[in-house]
Design a protein around this motif. Sequence first.
Motif, short mmCIF file in Angstrom:
data_model
loop_
_atom_site.label_atom_id
_atom_site.label_comp_id
_atom_site.label_asym_id
_atom_site.label_seq_id
_atom_site.Cartn_x
_atom_site.Cartn_y
_atom_site.Cartn_z
N VAL A 125 8.41 -3.92 1.41
CA VAL A 125 9.22 -5.12 1.57
C VAL A 125 10.34 -5.11 0.53
N ASP A 136 8.86 -10.66 4.78
CA ASP A 136 9.23 -9.61 5.74
C ASP A 136 9.42 -10.16 7.16
N GLY A 167 11.09 -6.19 10.99
CA GLY A 167 9.76 -5.60 11.04
C GLY A 167 9.54 -4.69 12.23
N TRP A 182 -7.33 -0.57 10.81
CA TRP A 182 -6.41 -1.66 11.12
C TRP A 182 -6.25 -1.91 12.61
N TRP A 206 -5.21 -5.22 14.16
CA TRP A 206 -3.88 -5.74 13.89
C TRP A 206 -2.77 -4.80 14.30
N PHE A 207 -3.04 -3.50 14.32
CA PHE A 207 -1.96 -2.55 14.58
C PHE A 207 -2.55 -1.32 15.26
N ILE A 262 0.29 2.86 7.54
CA ILE A 262 0.48 1.46 7.94
C ILE A 262 0.42 0.56 6.71
N TYR A 263 -0.56 0.79 5.84
CA TYR A 263 -0.65 -0.03 4.64
C TYR A 263 0.58 0.17 3.76
N TRP A 283 3.31 -1.95 5.21
CA TRP A 283 3.10 -3.37 4.94
C TRP A 283 3.55 -3.72 3.52
N SER A 284 3.63 -2.72 2.66
CA SER A 284 4.04 -2.94 1.27
C SER A 284 5.51 -2.61 1.04
N SER A 315 7.86 -15.24 6.04
CA SER A 315 7.35 -14.58 4.84
C SER A 315 8.50 -13.72 4.32
#
Length: 464
Positions: free
Chosen positions: A250, A304, A345, A438, A441-442, A243-244, A247-248, A302
């Motif tokens: 992009v 993304d 996304g 996470w 959030w997810f 997941i992290y 998120w990176s 943003s």
Amino acid sequence: MSMSRMKPHEIVERALELSTADGCVVIADEESTANLRWAGNALTTNGVTRGRTLTVIATVDGKEGTASGVVSRSAVTADDLEPLVRAAEAAARGAAPAEDAQPLVKGTPASPDFTDAPAETSSAVFTDFAPALGEAFARARAGGRELYGFANHELVSTYVGTSTGLRLRHDQPNGTLELNAKSPDRQRSAWAGRSTRDFKDVDPTVLDAELAVRLGWAERKIELPAGRYETLLPPTAVADLVIYQMWSAVARDAVEGRTVFSKPGGGTRLGEKLSQLPLTLRSDPNAPGLETAPFVIAHSSSDDASVFDNGLPVPATDWIRDGELARLLTTRHTAGMTGMPLAPGFGNLILDGGGEKSLEEMVAATERGLLLTCLWYIREVDPATLLLTGLTRDGVYLVENGQVVGEVNNFRFNESPVDLLSRASEAGRTEKTLPREWSDWFTRAAMPALRIPDFNMSSVSKGV
């Protein structure tokens, strides 16, 4: 008519009627939650909540481009509605042209249930779960362990209306179960978690039995130094790391040379082999049990996400295909800016590794290595390599000759999820999992366990 009596679609329509901007997007989020909490083998609290948030996005055309203004408020009354719309318009008129400006989306067919009342959860979601939890308490008490944890269920109905004619609605259920078992002296601790849409597919007695085994493993303590160890990462830990990584992922950041997905000397790593295993990382709004919104819902912009993309269809997307980097996150703006395909996304993530073994079977095939329970306090150290640091928690176990022989001390780790995928030597069976770090959030993820030959335990941690 008061706001409390107006239906969400009526609020959306009224806000659009009030708008004097060149363009307008209105998002109404109707949220309800139900929860249970327990400690020491007994329920402590339970509750049900209701809430509404209204977001108005105004767009104003000018000679130099289109500006946008976004205002969100909760507990909006009828008297607050027009001031909210005017505040968004004032923000747009006072702003510089938006870099991500695009024509508002149109042409997406209306949701057939747009005018229906919002879906709501209640304590009834725990009708079958609560008795099973009581049985788990009784078993734990008889077995000399204490159970702590919580069950939370939320249901968000989102209504999106635009001045270009979109009328969309999505109901998103989301449930989490976290169960922690402790020895009476608090020296041994084990954790298990599950993600669910309706609490019909989770059984706390099964989790309690799993935790009882882990507490038994922890009766023997083994001290190990920091170092690199063959390590089995369970699906929950894999989810937190992947997941992290996403998120990176992009596109704009990669093109500008700021992330692990940037190619030295310029460009991106699209098309590069990230893993020798046939790993495919994908998202799909219609994935069974992991369903998510099939269109973009963006409350802010943003790199993304873009408020101008609200209502844009979200297709199934392969981010990594057969070990090769296939897509990076783009909005319409950044897709045009980078020359990459549009890739909005994601609301879920699925990692398929082609393996069929369960985690237990992978343990049985381990000569010597570590078995983790989960990771926590994950923080980024270096965006250029996506080096992360964090801690192990609630049980690290030593495996020798296919058997768990005891619990070892916790560690701090230093690893990049991108590097881990390149070094993984085996992937197990993909299964639905709850990412512990996470989970606020997810939660919608399905991952395999991964075998890492040389996971970097950089230092010893004294946490439980």
